[in-house]
Design a protein around this motif. Structure first.
Motif, short mmCIF file in Angstrom:
data_model
loop_
_atom_site.label_atom_id
_atom_site.label_comp_id
_atom_site.label_asym_id
_atom_site.label_seq_id
_atom_site.Cartn_x
_atom_site.Cartn_y
_atom_site.Cartn_z
N GLU A 1 -3.96 1.97 -1.84
CA GLU A 1 -4.34 2.97 -2.85
C GLU A 1 -3.39 2.95 -4.05
O GLU A 1 -3.84 3.02 -5.20
N PHE A 2 -2.11 2.85 -3.81
CA PHE A 2 -1.17 2.82 -4.93
C PHE A 2 -1.35 1.57 -5.77
O PHE A 2 -1.26 1.60 -6.99
N LEU B 1 -1.57 3.67 2.00
CA LEU B 1 -0.79 3.96 0.80
C LEU B 1 -0.62 2.72 -0.07
O LEU B 1 -0.76 2.78 -1.30
N LEU C 1 -0.28 10.59 -1.91
CA LEU C 1 -0.98 10.06 -3.08
C LEU C 1 -0.92 11.00 -4.27
O LEU C 1 -1.02 10.56 -5.42
N GLU D 1 -2.96 11.74 2.07
CA GLU D 1 -3.53 12.54 0.99
C GLU D 1 -2.44 13.20 0.14
O GLU D 1 -2.48 13.16 -1.10
N ARG E 1 -4.21 1.77 -8.20
CA ARG E 1 -4.00 2.68 -9.33
C ARG E 1 -2.99 2.15 -10.34
O ARG E 1 -2.87 2.69 -11.44
N HIS F 1 1.66 10.37 -7.23
CA HIS F 1 1.29 9.56 -8.40
C HIS F 1 0.82 10.46 -9.54
O HIS F 1 1.11 10.21 -10.72
#
Length: 374
Positions: free
Chosen positions: A334-335, A331, A290, A287, A338, A293
């Motif tokens: 999720e990265f 990670l 992230l 959390e 995005r 970013h």
């Protein structure tokens, strides 16, 4: 995104036992940590050059070469190589040799260093650190990029018809990061050459690093390397994890309170609120990471500091297990979700640098043929 770990190689007493590891034990621990980083699926192991007590990594390319012989995939890097106090000829040859031994799994991070006495130990003036950085890096680039170098500067003897050896693997120099925690000139150098910029944002509030990274991005675009969001950025991070947050805080608190780096300063709670340090569950590490970013934009390399403050090797290896099993996969997913399509997901590696060089040579050849026909 590349995700890995970095180490400063400190020798710090374990506050829970009072035992201090020997230098030999700490060196062997670093190599064990690097090998385990590959085993759990991490991408990068980086170690920082230090010459002062109580640190052990004074000869980083020697250590990285040993690790290269015992790994197959891990990118081997530095969390600092002193561009100010090392001879550029030595850097050029050491890292070209490491390139060959590692089959190209090599890059490096250059920095001025943050220990004043090291300048005197290597015969340099700390008041000239920025000038040393600029001149030494200009020479280093020429040593890698040019077969024969004639050079004269202010800080070392001239070179006449000099060729550094071995030549870079496949004619391509290692990718260079410029690391900084406070110096705008370093961001300018990285931008000018189109190199990577690593903001080791582990101590100061995010607002300080936002300014430095934004400067680098703006100047990267100014020099024609791409859009600001395409600049190659790396970030630091710190974590201590247990599956239960309360267990993590209870176990890590004595290490934090007594660590030479930040012990006896802000409380653990204040430090975790103001910096990237996360002490808690793997989900909490995900959390918080992230949020980088949101503050810094898309970036290509994330390195965590896990093995400091006197933590025993067994505990560090457990941290690596949690990082590899529960943090890194989330990670990456999720990265990537995005990231816009036009922004690089990873920093350049040897294969991509070789491909770019071959494309450039082909374009130059085509241009020459077209000029000849005209």
């Amino acid at each position: 995104m590349q995700i890995g770990i970095f180490s400063v190689g400190d020798i710090t007493p374990d506050p829970t036992t009072g035992r201090t590891p020997t230098g030999a034990e700490r060196i062997k621990a670093l190599t064990t940590i690097a090998q385990h980083a590959e085993e759990v699926g991490l991408d990068v192991f980086a170690v920082g050059e230090h010459h002062d007590h109580p640190f052990v990594p004074s000869a980083v390319t020697t250590m990285l070469a040993w690790i290269a012989a015992r790994t197959t995939r891990l990118t081997l890097s530095t969390s600092i190589t002193h561009i100010t106090t090392n001879d550029p000829v030595r850097i050029a040859e050491d890292f070209a040799m490491l390139q060959h031994l590692s089959d190209g799994r090599t890059d490096l991070m250059l920095g001025r260093g943050n220990t004043g006495p090291v300048y005197d130990w290597f015969g340099k003036d700390p008041r000239r650190s920025v000038e040393l950085t600029v001149e030494n890096y200009q020479l280093l680039r020429r040593l890698w990029d040019e077969e024969v170098v004639d050079w004269e500067g202010e800080f070392r003897t001239p070179l006449r018809g000099f060729t550094s050896t071995p030549r870079p693997l496949d004619g391509v120099a290692p990718f260079v990061w410029h690391g900084s925690i406070r110096t705008p000139q370093v961001a300018e150098i990285a931008a000018y050459f189109g190199d990577g910029y690593f903001a080791n944002n582990i101590f100061w509030p995010k607002e300080h690093y936002i300014r430095l990274i934004n400067l680098y991005r703006e100047r990267y675009a100014h020099y024609g390397h791409g859009a600001p969001e395409q600049a190659i950025v790396g970030l630091g991070g710190q974590a201590f994890m247990r599956r239960n947050s309360q267990d993590a805080v209870r176990e890590f608190r004595p290490y934090f309170d007594n660590a030479p780096v930040y012990g006896h300063g802000p409380s653990l709670e204040d430090f975790t609120a103001q910096t990237p340090l996360t002490v808690g569950s793997p989900a909490e590490v995900v959390e918080k990471t992230l949020t980088f970013h949101e503050f810094f934009g898309d970036y290509q390399r994330q390195l965590f500091l896990l093995d400091h403050a006197g933590l025993p090797l067994k505990t560090v290896l457990e941290q690596l297990d949690l990082l590899g099993e529960e943090v890194v996969p989330v990670l990456r997913k999720e990265f990537e979700a995005r990231r816009p399509a036009h922004v690089p997901s990873d920093p350049p590696d040897h294969a991509s640098l070789v491909a770019a060089r071959q494309l450039q040579l082909a374009q130059e050849l085509a241009g020459g043929d077209a000029a000849g026909r005209a």
